[in-house]
Design an enzyme around this catalytic site. Structure first.
Site, PDB file in Angstrom:
ATOM      1  N   TYR A 143       0.854  -1.200   0.000  1.00 47.19           N
ATOM      2  CA  TYR A 143       0.000   0.000   0.000  1.00 47.19           C
ATOM      3  C   TYR A 143       0.885   1.244   0.000  1.00 47.19           C
ATOM      4  O   TYR A 143       0.474   2.293  -0.485  1.00 47.19           O
ATOM      5  CB  TYR A 143      -0.983  -0.043   1.181  1.00 47.19           C
ATOM      6  CG  TYR A 143      -2.174   0.861   0.995  1.00 47.19           C
ATOM      7  CD1 TYR A 143      -3.035   0.718  -0.095  1.00 47.19           C
ATOM      8  CD2 TYR A 143      -2.459   1.863   1.905  1.00 47.19           C
ATOM      9  CE1 TYR A 143      -4.128   1.560  -0.270  1.00 47.19           C
ATOM     10  CE2 TYR A 143      -3.556   2.703   1.746  1.00 47.19           C
ATOM     11  CZ  TYR A 143      -4.378   2.541   0.656  1.00 47.19           C
ATOM     12  OH  TYR A 143      -5.476   3.377   0.495  1.00 47.19           O
ATOM     13  N   LYS A 189      -3.161   8.191   3.336  1.00 45.30           N
ATOM     14  CA  LYS A 189      -4.391   7.979   4.118  1.00 45.30           C
ATOM     15  C   LYS A 189      -4.191   8.379   5.578  1.00 45.30           C
ATOM     16  O   LYS A 189      -5.120   8.874   6.225  1.00 45.30           O
ATOM     17  CB  LYS A 189      -4.859   6.524   4.021  1.00 45.30           C
ATOM     18  CG  LYS A 189      -5.355   6.098   2.634  1.00 45.30           C
ATOM     19  CD  LYS A 189      -6.530   6.917   2.126  1.00 45.30           C
ATOM     20  CE  LYS A 189      -7.161   6.282   0.900  1.00 45.30           C
ATOM     21  NZ  LYS A 189      -8.234   7.116   0.314  1.00 45.30           N
TER      22      LYS A 189
HETATM   23  N1  LIG Z   1     -11.418  -0.401  -2.969  1.00 49.36           N
HETATM   24  C1  LIG Z   1     -10.888  -0.522  -1.756  1.00 49.36           C
HETATM   25  O1  LIG Z   1     -10.407  -1.603  -1.340  1.00 49.36           O
HETATM   26  C2  LIG Z   1     -10.841   0.664  -0.824  1.00 49.36           C
HETATM   27  C3  LIG Z   1     -10.741   0.447   0.552  1.00 49.36           C
HETATM   28  C4  LIG Z   1     -10.676   1.567   1.406  1.00 49.36           C
HETATM   29  C5  LIG Z   1     -10.708   2.840   0.884  1.00 49.36           C
HETATM   30  N2  LIG Z   1     -10.795   3.017  -0.455  1.00 49.36           N
HETATM   31  C6  LIG Z   1     -10.856   4.401  -0.953  1.00 49.36           C
HETATM   32  O2  LIG Z   1     -12.180   4.612  -1.465  1.00 49.36           O
HETATM   33  C7  LIG Z   1     -12.152   5.707  -2.393  1.00 49.36           C
HETATM   34  C8  LIG Z   1     -12.906   5.297  -3.659  1.00 49.36           C
HETATM   35  O3  LIG Z   1     -12.155   4.303  -4.339  1.00 49.36           O
HETATM   36  P1  LIG Z   1     -12.875   3.002  -4.991  1.00 49.36           P
HETATM   37  O4  LIG Z   1     -12.240   1.806  -4.371  1.00 49.36           O
HETATM   38  O5  LIG Z   1     -14.346   3.187  -4.991  1.00 49.36           O
HETATM   39  O6  LIG Z   1     -12.309   3.001  -6.475  1.00 49.36           O
HETATM   40  P2  LIG Z   1     -12.841   3.759  -7.801  1.00 49.36           P
HETATM   41  O7  LIG Z   1     -11.735   3.624  -8.776  1.00 49.36           O
HETATM   42  O8  LIG Z   1     -14.199   3.297  -8.157  1.00 49.36           O
HETATM   43  O9  LIG Z   1     -12.951   5.284  -7.326  1.00 49.36           O
HETATM   44  C9  LIG Z   1     -11.806   6.123  -7.289  1.00 49.36           C
HETATM   45  C10 LIG Z   1     -12.236   7.411  -7.940  1.00 49.36           C
HETATM   46  O10 LIG Z   1     -11.215   8.404  -7.808  1.00 49.36           O
HETATM   47  C11 LIG Z   1     -11.358   9.227  -8.958  1.00 49.36           C
HETATM   48  N3  LIG Z   1     -10.194  10.088  -9.165  1.00 49.36           N
HETATM   49  C12 LIG Z   1      -8.881   9.721  -9.246  1.00 49.36           C
HETATM   50  N4  LIG Z   1      -8.126  10.802  -9.508  1.00 49.36           N
HETATM   51  C13 LIG Z   1      -8.984  11.881  -9.589  1.00 49.36           C
HETATM   52  C14 LIG Z   1      -8.822  13.260  -9.855  1.00 49.36           C
HETATM   53  N5  LIG Z   1      -7.607  13.800 -10.111  1.00 49.36           N
HETATM   54  N6  LIG Z   1      -9.933  14.054  -9.868  1.00 49.36           N
HETATM   55  C15 LIG Z   1     -11.165  13.538  -9.632  1.00 49.36           C
HETATM   56  N7  LIG Z   1     -11.390  12.224  -9.371  1.00 49.36           N
HETATM   57  C16 LIG Z   1     -10.300  11.420  -9.373  1.00 49.36           C
HETATM   58  C17 LIG Z   1     -11.532   8.223 -10.087  1.00 49.36           C
HETATM   59  O11 LIG Z   1     -12.063   8.842 -11.225  1.00 49.36           O
HETATM   60  C18 LIG Z   1     -12.518   7.247  -9.450  1.00 49.36           C
HETATM   61  O12 LIG Z   1     -13.838   7.642  -9.753  1.00 49.36           O
HETATM   62  C19 LIG Z   1     -10.665   6.026  -2.614  1.00 49.36           C
HETATM   63  O13 LIG Z   1     -10.305   7.112  -1.757  1.00 49.36           O
HETATM   64  C20 LIG Z   1      -9.954   4.778  -2.089  1.00 49.36           C
HETATM   65  O14 LIG Z   1      -8.640   5.089  -1.639  1.00 49.36           O
HETATM   66  C21 LIG Z   1     -10.872   1.973  -1.331  1.00 49.36           C
HETATM   67  C1  LIG Z   2      -6.490  -2.681  -0.394  1.00 50.41           C
HETATM   68  C2  LIG Z   2      -5.637  -2.008  -1.447  1.00 50.41           C
HETATM   69  C3  LIG Z   2      -6.038  -1.068  -2.386  1.00 50.41           C
HETATM   70  C4  LIG Z   2      -7.414  -0.490  -2.553  1.00 50.41           C
HETATM   71  N1  LIG Z   2      -7.405   0.749  -1.773  1.00 50.41           N
HETATM   72  C5  LIG Z   2      -7.532   0.614  -0.347  1.00 50.41           C
HETATM   73  C6  LIG Z   2      -7.156   2.008  -2.316  1.00 50.41           C
HETATM   74  O1  LIG Z   2      -7.123   2.965  -1.595  1.00 50.41           O
HETATM   75  C7  LIG Z   2      -6.881   2.179  -3.791  1.00 50.41           C
HETATM   76  C8  LIG Z   2      -5.552   2.901  -3.912  1.00 50.41           C
HETATM   77  C9  LIG Z   2      -5.104   3.118  -5.323  1.00 50.41           C
HETATM   78  C10 LIG Z   2      -4.599   4.356  -5.657  1.00 50.41           C
HETATM   79  N2  LIG Z   2      -4.111   4.597  -6.905  1.00 50.41           N
HETATM   80  C11 LIG Z   2      -4.156   3.636  -7.836  1.00 50.41           C
HETATM   81  C12 LIG Z   2      -4.669   2.359  -7.540  1.00 50.41           C
HETATM   82  C13 LIG Z   2      -5.161   2.096  -6.263  1.00 50.41           C
HETATM   83  C14 LIG Z   2      -4.656   1.308  -8.601  1.00 50.41           C
HETATM   84  C15 LIG Z   2      -4.789   1.900  -9.982  1.00 50.41           C
HETATM   85  C16 LIG Z   2      -3.907   3.098 -10.154  1.00 50.41           C
HETATM   86  O2  LIG Z   2      -3.435   3.380 -11.269  1.00 50.41           O
HETATM   87  N3  LIG Z   2      -3.668   3.910  -9.094  1.00 50.41           N
HETATM   88  O3  LIG Z   2      -5.019  -0.641  -3.150  1.00 50.41           O
HETATM   89  C17 LIG Z   2      -3.894  -1.354  -2.745  1.00 50.41           C
HETATM   90  C18 LIG Z   2      -2.592  -1.313  -3.233  1.00 50.41           C
HETATM   91  C19 LIG Z   2      -1.629  -2.155  -2.640  1.00 50.41           C
HETATM   92  C20 LIG Z   2      -1.982  -2.997  -1.581  1.00 50.41           C
HETATM   93  C21 LIG Z   2      -3.285  -3.039  -1.088  1.00 50.41           C
HETATM   94  C22 LIG Z   2      -4.247  -2.212  -1.692  1.00 50.41           C
END
Ligand SMILES: NC(=O)c1ccc[n+]([C@@H]2O[C@H](COP(=O)([O-])OP(=O)(O)OC[C@H]3O[C@@H](n4cnc5c(N)ncnc54)[C@H](O)[C@@H]3O)[C@@H](O)[C@H]2O)c1
Ligand SMILES: Cc1c(CN(C)C(=O)CCc2cnc3c(c2)CCC(=O)N3)oc2ccccc12
Length: 265
Positions: free
Chosen positions: A157, A164
């Site tokens: 991560y 975060k």
């Molecule tokens: N998926 C997971 O496991 C997980 C777990 C905990 C937290 N999160 C957090 O949840 C949030 C939503 O992520 P998700 O998992 O729904 O994935 P997702 O890819 O569906 O959503 C991420 C969004 O960020 C937007 N984004 C990225 N760069 C941007 C920019 N410059 N301007 C405007 N928008 C931008 C993308 O367009 C996308 O819509 C993120 O903050 C992520 O870190 C994700």
């Molecule tokens: C869980 C987990 C997530 C999901 N999560 C919590 C996240 O917050 C997503 C973080 C994320 C941010 N930037 C990018 C990507 C993921 C993949 C695609 C890309 O181009 N850029 O991401 C990981 C990355 C490494 C290890 C664990 C995780």
């Protein structure tokens, strides 16, 4: 399961990419509770996906916004100001880093990606709140999404974990600054969910499996689990809660070490 918790409330959902997004789970929960929604998306490629999803929830306010661009955020809120005047809640579901640095070692993080990751994943929430607070009255609220990798090392991560951690600290400072005006600011720390932002991450399937095996509920969480908890924090049910980081992770964060499920003797 409909309710009236958000009737008469108008909210902006930022970070919807597709129907797997955490933002989609939150948007559905808020719409189901009677909220009127506006959506922002990043880049034309997403407009054709986000438009139909917004329409499914009765919304025709679908606006572009790149949170790395100050004028883009100004434009978004100028349009919302003109259309709505006031804003009752905002959801920031945005995070981004160079995926090439979400593998290998954190120590190898580049200065450029560190800065970009902090800008998009952390500062953008503060920048949004600068604009949102001008449209918010007492009883309004804001929510962002974080991950346990802020608190404990989660393999690969890396810089997103550092980001975060900063985001979680910013939630507390925003809560203090905006609490005086009756605006609440909280975070949800979601367990791993297979979204677009999770795709392209090596061994994500392993991370999901590990969480399923080691969480007290013995399962992964869904965007609907997150949506229901978001509804609590964004609605009047959360009227006494601000600066909080609510873990919606099947309890994973409370386990230090688990007994190996004793084999049947
Ligand atoms: N998926 C997971 O496991 C997980 C777990 C905990 C937290 N999160 C957090 O949840 C949030 C939503 O992520 P998700 O998992 O729904 O994935 P997702 O890819 O569906 O959503 C991420 C969004 O960020 C937007 N984004 C990225 N760069 C941007 C920019 N410059 N301007 C405007 N928008 C931008 C993308 O367009 C996308 O819509 C993120 O903050 C992520 O870190 C994700
Ligand atoms: C869980 C987990 C997530 C999901 N999560 C919590 C996240 O917050 C997503 C973080 C994320 C941010 N930037 C990018 C990507 C993921 C993949 C695609 C890309 O181009 N850029 O991401 C990981 C990355 C490494 C290890 C664990 C995780």
């Amino acid at each position: 399961m409909s309710n009236q918790l958000m009737v008469g409330k108008r909210g902006l959902i930022m970070g919807l990419a597709n129907d797997k997004s955490i933002a989609w789970g939150i948007a559905k929960a808020c719409a189901d509770a009677g909220a009127e929604l506006a959506f922002s998306y990043q880049g034309d490629a997403l407009k054709k996906r986000v438009g139909p999803l917004a329409a499914q929830l009765g919304s025709d306010i679908v606006l572009p916004c790149d949170v790395g661009d100050e004028s883009s955020m100004d434009e978004l809120f100028a349009v919302l100001k003109e259309k709505w005047g006031e804003l009752d809640f905002v959801v920031h579901a945005i995070g981004f880093s160079d995926k090439g640095e979400l593998r290998g070692r954190y120590v190898d993080t580049s200065r450029g990606n560190f800065a970009m990751t902090m800008d998009i994943s952390v500062y953008s929430f503060t920048a949004i709140m600068q604009r949102a607070e001008k449209m918010m009255k007492p009883g309004s609220s804001a929510l962002t999404l974080t991950y346990y990798g802020a608190e404990q090392v989660m393999p690969h991560y890396n810089v997103m974990g550092v980001a975060k951690a900063a985001l979680e600290a910013s939630v507390k400072y925003l809560a203090e600054d905006l609490g005086k005006d009756g605006i609440r600011v909280n975070a949800i720390s979601a367990g791993p969910i297979k979204t677009l932002a999770a795709s392209g991450i090596g061994d994500f399937r392993y991370i999901m499996k590990w969480n399923e095996y080691n969480s007290p509920l013995r399962r992964n969480v869904t965007t609907d689990d997150v949506g229901k908890s978001a509804l609590y924090l964004l609605s009047d049910l959360g009227s006494g809660v601000t600066g909080e980081n609510l873990h919606v992770d099947a309890g994973y964060h409370v386990v230090g070490m688990k007994a190996v499920d004793a084999p049947d003797i």
